[in-house]
Design an enzyme around this catalytic site. Structure first.
Site, short mmCIF file in Angstrom:
data_model
loop_
_atom_site.label_atom_id
_atom_site.label_comp_id
_atom_site.label_asym_id
_atom_site.label_seq_id
_atom_site.Cartn_x
_atom_site.Cartn_y
_atom_site.Cartn_z
N LEU A 1 0.84 -1.20 0.00
CA LEU A 1 0.00 0.00 0.00
C LEU A 1 0.87 1.26 0.00
O LEU A 1 0.59 2.23 -0.70
CB LEU A 1 -0.93 -0.01 1.22
N ILE B 1 20.79 20.77 15.91
CA ILE B 1 20.24 19.70 16.75
C ILE B 1 20.97 18.37 16.54
O ILE B 1 20.81 17.43 17.31
CB ILE B 1 18.73 19.55 16.48
N SER C 1 21.72 16.26 13.24
CA SER C 1 21.95 15.72 11.90
C SER C 1 22.06 16.85 10.89
O SER C 1 21.44 17.90 11.04
CB SER C 1 20.81 14.78 11.52
N GLU D 1 5.59 11.46 24.44
CA GLU D 1 4.74 10.42 23.84
C GLU D 1 4.40 9.29 24.79
O GLU D 1 3.44 8.58 24.57
CB GLU D 1 5.45 9.79 22.63
N HIS E 1 10.74 21.33 9.04
CA HIS E 1 9.77 20.52 8.30
C HIS E 1 9.43 21.16 6.96
O HIS E 1 8.79 20.55 6.13
CB HIS E 1 8.50 20.33 9.11
N1 GLN Z 1 19.81 14.47 16.95
C1 GLN Z 1 18.74 14.08 16.14
C2 GLN Z 1 18.83 14.73 14.76
O1 GLN Z 1 19.27 15.83 14.70
C3 GLN Z 1 17.41 14.45 16.77
C4 GLN Z 1 16.24 13.95 15.96
C5 GLN Z 1 14.91 14.15 16.62
O2 GLN Z 1 14.77 14.90 17.56
N2 GLN Z 1 13.88 13.51 16.13
O3 GLN Z 1 18.46 14.18 13.77
ZN ZN Z 2 13.65 16.84 17.10
#
Ligand code: GLN
Ligand code: ZN
Length: 765
Positions: free
Chosen positions: A18, A436, A438, A610, A699
């Site tokens: 799918l 953050i 990556s 979560e 995003h």
């Molecule tokens: N350190 C991770 C990154 O920068 C954090 C990812 C996340 O918070 N989902 O991809």
């Molecule tokens: Zn994040």
């Protein structure tokens, strides 16, 4: 005779058929009719897989999301897509995914429906939108059409509907009006639907009201009463379904509602099931969810039969058996897993195997245990092997957890003292900039990882390739002028999997995919045994990265709570226990990084929120052990080592105290999408440590302007003393490309420079 049934089957397909059909359709490379053919073929296959049941479900399948399906069935379509041209399917996907300006000729952009977690699972649904003008109308053709198809394959077919009260509960009122004011309108459509189903010859309909396991105030309890009293005039038998928890205070209500049957989650509410056997009026059937529909472990069938036999003796034909909830939350078939370790494999059950378990239990009750002797014996052997396995139980790990003392939970000095030491050591400018973790995961990075996995790249070739990537990433960050650098995480496919693959106690499937939302699937790691750190997992990469720069390099780790919440976990010990083991393992990695000279270490807890239980009364207990686990992981370091954490969500108000108790020196969070709205939480609560409110929405491909970033940071500085503010994106940059990332970070740094000149950091404390 005991009756067997199922609440829902995974929709994505064993081979994720799918997913691929959907994505090809969205790309325009397959037609609508091919997509629909795939959907029909999958439903057919899934019904055949369930053929041993007395009743099979229909209406549980969905092209994207079953809550969105309900919105379409009840004619609750957001106004922004109503006037659009195109097929009904296009409209449906527009609500699901939105539409950007670029993909439609002159068409304005349309934002997607909001998405949120389905109860406490990792599935996400599209939030129904309501306002006081919302009117409902019935569109039952798709359901009736699949009912018709299912009947050609199976005698007894049971439509699955999302209950009206849960449907309202899950939605969002956009104008502040009371959602329950819409109940009457919804109920008349519902009554019409039941009427149509009755005319189509339907005997039983399953109506899901999982909110019955949550804390409900009187208005929602009243809505449930009203709903089922009103719907009882229908000639269809209603099986009222609850799952994911205990009924507790709603038990009596659930018993009293005038329906033909009640389903409860016996995997978590055994004692309640016992009570129900006594209390349920004798004209009602009781359906017991005896096989955990959201876990991956085999059921102990013998123990289950010991419990069920007396119940069966009392209820006789009134007893139905099923998995506890829809099997949406587990992979399809263990048969596909040829590479799993034999022992571990023998302990598992995926959707197909879970239905076999239901069938075996029913046969044992209907015809006696001797009729299924072999199946019971092999099940017993598997259960015993798991219980006593030396691979599951590592005494050293258990005693290490027992030995955790209060000294391991706290830093040496309070934040204010640490901050002084750290600031004089790092000498960072005001409004320091960082990311953050990556950086863009380019095609070539992914290829290198794949080639290495397939043996096409040797260990040393792979190491070289990754070092090139790290070096590139460090050069770019230096050229941009960031203050605290990262290595970019090129070696990581996934933030949990990367660590899980190197820790003891984890295993991975080849195709254990579970739908997360729409076409997106995840393959959660399986924590099968005591978790142990056996070797440094990140030190070589980070040390190499630090060797390339004089600026501080952050070591990047995933936190224990996130690893727990994104994995399939053990059912033979409490979650908290598994979490402490993970915490000790991460703590060792933290210490190894510190030992290697890394002075800033970030421990991501993306999934801490979560894990909150469905009932608020249980939140504190969860938060207590989750925060404790983080502190155990983080707090072994010296005062001069700076601990960061990162969380990518925007609701803090209700867990602020817990976040502060984590006592990280710096926390980075998502804020740009809500334009710092979430910082309102900081009005009520004086967050004591440093904080980096995200200023760049990763995003979106949009590049934030310098002014926009300054504006966001000024809002932040109204709530948080400027000398405790950092400037950073909302989350990792791995899904973006360098062409987007560079100008965005350049603007971010320019904004930080501007702020440090114009907003005197020492004045607003
Ligand atoms: N350190 C991770 C990154 O920068 C954090 C990812 C996340 O918070 N989902 O991809
Ligand atoms: Zn994040």
């Amino acid at each position: 005779m005991v009756t067997t049934h199922n609440l829902g089957f995974p929709r994505i397909g064993k081979e994720r058929e799918l997913k691929f059909a959907l994505e090809n359709y969205w790309k325009g490379s397959v037609s609508e009719s091919i997509l629909l053919d795939t959907a029909v073929a999958l439903q057919t296959r899934h019904w055949l897989e369930q053929a041993s049941l007395d009743w099979i479900p229909v209406g549980d399948f969905s092209l994207y999301d079953h809550v969105l399906d309900a919105s379409f069935m009840f004619g609750n379509i957001p106004e922004r897509v109503r006037e659009m041209t195109g097929s009904g399917l296009d409209q449906y996907f527009r609500v699901a995914r939105g539409r950007s300006v670029s993909d439609g000729a002159a068409c304005a952009s349309v934002h997607a429906g909001e998405m949120t977690k389905w109860f406490d699972t990792n599935y996400h649904y599209i939030v129904p939108e309501f306002d006081r003008e919302t009117r409902f109308s019935l569109h039952s053709e798709p359901l009736l059409e699949s009912l018709h198809r299912a009947r050609q394959l199976h005698q007894q077919v049971k439509p699955v509907l999302l209950g009206p009260v849960t449907y309202l509960w899950l939605g969002k009122s956009r104008d502040g009006s009371n959602k329950l004011d819409l109940l009457d309108g919804l109920l008349s459509v519902y009554a019409q639907l039941l009427q149509e189903l009755a005319e189509a010859g339907v005997e039983w309909v399953q109506i899901d009201e999982p909110i019955l396991v949550m804390e409900l105030d009187e208005s929602w309890m009243h809505a449930l009463r009203k709903t089922y009293y009103q719907l009882q005039s229908s000639s269809v038998n209603v099986l009222l379904t609850t799952y994911f928890g205990q009924l507790q205070g709603n038990l009596q209500l659930a018993c009293e509602l005038p329906v033909a049957g009640l389903h409860v989650d016996a995997s978590v509410a055994r004692e309640e099931a016992d009570k129900l056997v006594d209390w349920l009026p004798s004209h009602k059937i009781l359906s017991l969810g005896v096989v955990n529909g959201r876990g991956i472990w085999k059921t102990d069938l013998t123990a289950m039969l010991d419990w069920l036999e007396p119940i069966h003796a009392r209820l006789q034909d009134r007893l139905w058996l099923a998995p506890s909830c829809s099997l949406l939350h587990v992979p399809v078939d263990l048969q596909s897993e040829s590479q799993l370790d034999e022992d571990i494999r023998s302990w598992l059950a995926f959707a197909v195997q879970k239905l076999d378990e239901v069938a075996i239990l029913a046969r044992a009750l209907n015809q006696g245990r001797h009729n299924v002797m072999e199946a019971l014996q092999s099940n017993h052997a598997a259960i015993a092997s798991r219980r006593h396995s030396k691979r599951v139980h590592l005494p050293d790990v258990k005693s290490a957890v027992r030995a955790i003392g209060s000294g391991m939970v706290s830093r040496q000095s309070p934040y204010s003292q640490r901050a002084e030491i750290q600031h004089s050591q790092f000498r960072l400018p005001a409004f320091p900039t960082t990311t953050i973790g990556s950086f863009p995961q380019t095609q070539s990075i992914r290829e290198a990882r794949r080639d290495y996995r397939m043996g096409k790249l040797s260990e040393s070739q792979y190491q070289q390739r990754m070092q090139q990537e790290i070096a590139h990433c460090v050069r770019e960050q230096e050229a941009l002028g960031l203050d605290v650098l990262v290595h970019g995480e090129p070696e990581r496919n996934d933030m949990v999997e990367y660590f899980g693959e190197q820790l003891r106690g984890f295993t991975f499937t080849q195709s254990g995919w579970v739908q997360s939302y729409g076409s997106r699937c995840v393959k959660p790691p399986i924590i099968y045994g005591d978790v142990m750190h056996t070797h440094a997992m990140t030190v070589d990469w980070i040390r190499y990265a630090q060797s390339l720069t004089k600026k501080p390099m952050k070591g990047m780790l995933t936190g224990p709570v996130t690893m727990l919440n994104w994995s399939f976990v053990r059912d033979d010990q409490p979650r908290a226990e598994t979490c402490m083991q993970l915490a000790l393992a991460i703590r060792q990695e933290v210490l190894a990084l510190e030992q290697a000279g890394i002075r800033i270490i970030q421990i991501d807890e993306a999934a801490l929120r979560e894990g909150l239980p469905l009932r608020k009364s249980q939140w504190q207990d969860y938060l207590d052990w989750a925060v404790r686990a983080f502190r155990i992981a983080a707090n072994g370091v010296r005062d001069e080592t700076q601990i960061h954490t990162h969380m990518c969500y925007s609701e803090f108000n209700d867990i602020m105290t817990a976040i502060a108790n984590m006592d990280a020196d710096v926390i980075t969070i998502e804020t740009s999408r809500s334009s710092m709205e979430l910082l309102d939480a900081f009005d009520q609560f004086a967050y004591p440590n440093e904080i980096g409110p995200g200023v760049y929405d990763i995003h979106s491909p949009n590049i934030p302007s310098v002014d926009a970033i300054i504006d966001l940071m000024q809002k932040a500085a109204q709530r948080i003393p400027a000398q405790r503010l950092w400037v950073n994106p909302d989350c990792g940059l791995k899904t973006r490309n360098w062409e987007e990332v560079k100008p965005a970070l350049r603007n971010m740094i320019a904004a930080s420079r501007y702020l440090s000149q114009h907003l005197n950091a020492s004045q607003s404390s």
